[in-house]
Design an enzyme around this catalytic site. Structure first.
Site, short mmCIF file in Angstrom:
data_model
loop_
_atom_site.label_atom_id
_atom_site.label_comp_id
_atom_site.label_asym_id
_atom_site.label_seq_id
_atom_site.Cartn_x
_atom_site.Cartn_y
_atom_site.Cartn_z
N TRP A 80 15.99 -69.83 -15.24
CA TRP A 80 14.80 -69.46 -14.47
C TRP A 80 13.87 -68.56 -15.26
O TRP A 80 12.94 -67.98 -14.71
CB TRP A 80 15.18 -68.85 -13.13
CG TRP A 80 15.81 -67.48 -13.12
CD1 TRP A 80 16.21 -66.73 -14.20
CD2 TRP A 80 16.09 -66.69 -11.96
NE1 TRP A 80 16.73 -65.53 -13.78
CE2 TRP A 80 16.67 -65.47 -12.40
CE3 TRP A 80 15.91 -66.87 -10.60
CZ2 TRP A 80 17.08 -64.47 -11.53
CZ3 TRP A 80 16.32 -65.87 -9.73
CH2 TRP A 80 16.90 -64.69 -10.20
N THR A 110 24.74 -67.05 -14.78
CA THR A 110 23.83 -66.06 -15.36
C THR A 110 22.42 -66.63 -15.49
O THR A 110 22.22 -67.69 -16.10
CB THR A 110 24.34 -65.65 -16.76
OG1 THR A 110 25.67 -65.12 -16.63
CG2 THR A 110 23.43 -64.63 -17.40
N GLU A 111 21.44 -65.93 -14.90
CA GLU A 111 20.02 -66.29 -14.98
C GLU A 111 19.76 -67.75 -14.57
O GLU A 111 18.86 -68.41 -15.09
CB GLU A 111 19.50 -66.04 -16.40
CG GLU A 111 19.72 -64.61 -16.90
CD GLU A 111 18.99 -63.55 -16.07
OE1 GLU A 111 17.97 -63.91 -15.45
OE2 GLU A 111 19.42 -62.40 -16.04
N LEU A 112 20.57 -68.25 -13.64
CA LEU A 112 20.47 -69.62 -13.13
C LEU A 112 20.61 -70.67 -14.24
O LEU A 112 20.12 -71.80 -14.10
CB LEU A 112 19.15 -69.85 -12.37
CG LEU A 112 18.93 -69.06 -11.09
CD1 LEU A 112 17.72 -69.60 -10.33
CD2 LEU A 112 20.14 -69.05 -10.17
#
Length: 405
Positions: A300, A146-148
């Site tokens: 990120w 999730t979301e890097l």
């Protein structure tokens, strides 16, 4: 070998409807069906359908020399099936070409990797099975959290599950003098390779493309290829990671974003020594240069590239902690609707809406939030969670106490 690795995040949350204190105990339907359907239909028409059509055209035109990769959250897949089945079909066509890679993630785009290893593994496994079901037995080999969000510990868990690579942010405070344009290894389980986002060139497309005040506007394919040609020859992979909604939703069609992508493969292939590869191909063909040490999780999001977009204030921490206090009780429930709601309530967006950041990053948070302010998001979520707790306690199977002799 010098190659470009395109990765697109595809995600839509199940947004909560306005849920008042007086609804607690009375209304167990939490989701804003109208908003979820209308947003899905809007994004499908502006982004998913035209961009999938363009990518299919490019993959076929260049006979496999142009390649991309996706991670599609389970909540997005569920909404495709419910509200936009033609979108799901268009993704299935792309994957069938053999030149589009799918990655695995947590089913509901959850933050559970920060809280519960057991739940993290369960939601990864559920998403893997869902991908197999919808994409003719497809089995992802690369993981995108999730979301890097990534740390050494998260990477080690992913390695133990058999994945050969993971994607994350090329955060400055982690890299220091190093470049994101290499393949790295997880510091705990070196068999797991790590691909890092080149945030400058990725964000040129994702955030700055239509910004007329940007010194490099307008960006053309020729200008972009001039930039990538300036990358030192020994740096072998350029990882361009971004939200898929960049195309047509965040950057409108009128900005020229579709035409930019239409002409990019030809410019790259004819005016540089770069090719295009999927993440699996990158880690198969490019040797790693060493370990990357990430003891504290990164993401990120925002300038800090940390977790503060989701867990940066008392509101977020309270909601997050209250949710995961319920994990053991949820496991004892046999109610499928409880299980579904437990998973959907874990989606990271709910916590993102509670972010109290301001200035530049705050503008981004406000853009994505359906609420007037973070406090409204918190109150609405906690009202829903309060009702969920009442239902959970009434349906959970009580385990018999062990009598000590």
């Amino acid at each position: 070998m010098r190659t470009i690795c395109f990765y697109f995040q595809v995600h839509q949350p199940f947004r909560l409807k306005p849920y008042r204190f007086f609804d607690i105990g009375e209304d167990h339907d939490y989701y804003d069906t109208f908003s979820n359907k209308s947003i899905m239909r809007k994004v499908a028409e502006k982004c998913y359908l035209p961009m999938n059509s363009l990518l299919l055209e490019l993959v076929e035109k260049y006979a496999g020399k142009f390649k991309v990769s996706f991670s599609i959250s389970g909540t997005a897949l569920d909404q495709f099936e419910a509200y936009a089945p033609e979108v799901l079909e268009s993704f299935q066509k792309l994957v069938k070409t053999g030149h589009v890679e799918l990655m695995n993630e947590t089913y509901t785009h959850s933050l559970c990797g920060l809280k519960s290893k057991e739940e993290f593994i369960r939601l990864i496994t559920k998403h893997q099975e869902r991908i197999k079901e919808l994409f003719d037995g497809y089995s992802p080999k690369v993981f995108r959290n999730t979301e890097l969000i990534y740390s050494d510990e998260i990477g080690a868990t992913v390695a133990q599950l058999g994945y050969k690579a993971i994607l994350t942010e090329g955060a400055k405070h982690v890299l220091g003098w190093k470049s994101p344009n290499f393949v790295y290894l997880n510091a705990i389980e070196p068999k797991l390779k790590v691909l890092l986002k080149n945030f400058r060139l990725s964000d040129d497309i994702a955030f700055r493309f239509s910004n007329r005040s940007w010194a490099d506007w307008p960006m053309t394919t020729e200008k972009f290829v001039t930039w990538i040609n300036q990358i030192p020859q020994e740096e072998e992979t350029l990882n361009l990671f971004m939200d898929y909604e960049t195309f047509g939703e965040h950057q409108w069609a009128e900005s020229g974003i579709f035409e930019f992508m239409r002409h990019l493969p030809d410019t790259v292939l004819n005016h540089s020594n770069f090719t295009f590869s999927t993440p699996s191909e990158v880690v198969e063909n490019i040797p790693p240069v060493g370990k990357i040490h990430v003891p504290i999780p990164i993401s990120w999001a925002d300038e800090e590239r940390d977790l503060t977009a989701w867990l940066g204030n008392d509101l977020q921490d309270e909601a997050f902690d209250r949710l995961y206090e319920l994990e053991e009780l949820v496991k004892s429930s046999e109610d499928p609707e409880i299980q579904r709601d437990w998973e959907y309530l874990q989606t990271s967006d709910h916590f993102y809406y509670m972010c109290t950041k301001f200035f530049a990053d705050g503008d981004i948070h406000t853009y994505f939030s359906p609420y007037e302010n973070p406090y409204e998001a918190f109150i609405n979520y906690m009202n829903v969670l309060s009702d969920f707790i009442l239902r959970l306690k009434s349906t959970a199977v009580k385990k018999p106490k062990t009598v000590k002799k």
